[in-house]
Design a protein around this motif. Sequence first.
Motif, PDB file in Angstrom:
ATOM      1  N   ALA A 114      -5.769  -2.750 -63.174  1.00 13.82           N
ATOM      2  CA  ALA A 114      -6.631  -2.204 -61.308  1.00 13.82           C
ATOM      3  C   ALA A 114      -5.800  -0.468 -61.963  1.00 13.82           C
ATOM      4  N   ARG A 123      -7.622   5.284 -59.432  1.00 15.87           N
ATOM      5  CA  ARG A 123      -6.764   4.306 -58.681  1.00 15.87           C
ATOM      6  C   ARG A 123      -5.027   4.323 -58.735  1.00 15.87           C
ATOM      7  N   HIS A 125     -12.163   1.503 -54.772  1.00 15.36           N
ATOM      8  CA  HIS A 125     -10.927   1.555 -55.661  1.00 15.36           C
ATOM      9  C   HIS A 125      -9.929   0.633 -54.905  1.00 15.36           C
ATOM     10  N   ILE A 136      -9.970  -2.308 -54.976  1.00 17.07           N
ATOM     11  CA  ILE A 136      -9.672  -3.287 -56.326  1.00 17.07           C
ATOM     12  C   ILE A 136      -7.978  -3.360 -56.173  1.00 17.07           C
ATOM     13  N   LEU A 137      -6.991  -1.848 -55.869  1.00 18.08           N
ATOM     14  CA  LEU A 137      -5.768  -2.916 -55.505  1.00 18.08           C
ATOM     15  C   LEU A 137      -5.286  -3.594 -54.436  1.00 18.08           C
ATOM     16  N   ALA A 158      -5.472  -6.707 -56.219  1.00 14.17           N
ATOM     17  CA  ALA A 158      -4.894  -6.688 -57.294  1.00 14.17           C
ATOM     18  C   ALA A 158      -3.100  -7.006 -57.210  1.00 14.17           C
TER      19      ALA A 158
END
Length: 100
Positions: A18, A24, A60, A63-64, A67
């Motif tokens: 990530a 990101r 993005h 995804i962050l 994670a």
Amino acid sequence: MMTATLSDDDRLIAACRALAHPVRLAIVRYVQRHPRCIGYQIQLHLPAQLARAQSTLSQHLKILCAAGLLHAEAEGPATCYVLNQAQFDWLCQQISALRD
């Protein structure tokens, strides 16, 4: 958010992947300096050479959050983003353990 069923190695891999993307990483740095910011604020403050499309930013951020690096909190019609400090503390411990 990361599930409890992932191994430490899987969590570490997800966090590193990530953070490995320049957009990101820029998002994380912005959220660190501006806690409780909304996506539009992030989008406006990304460096010009980075992709700024709303759909790309949303991906993005997703995804962050997946994670475990960011928390997304609904605040009225907006979504505010904050760092998950516990995840970053854990990540630092994991990386530090690689030196030993």
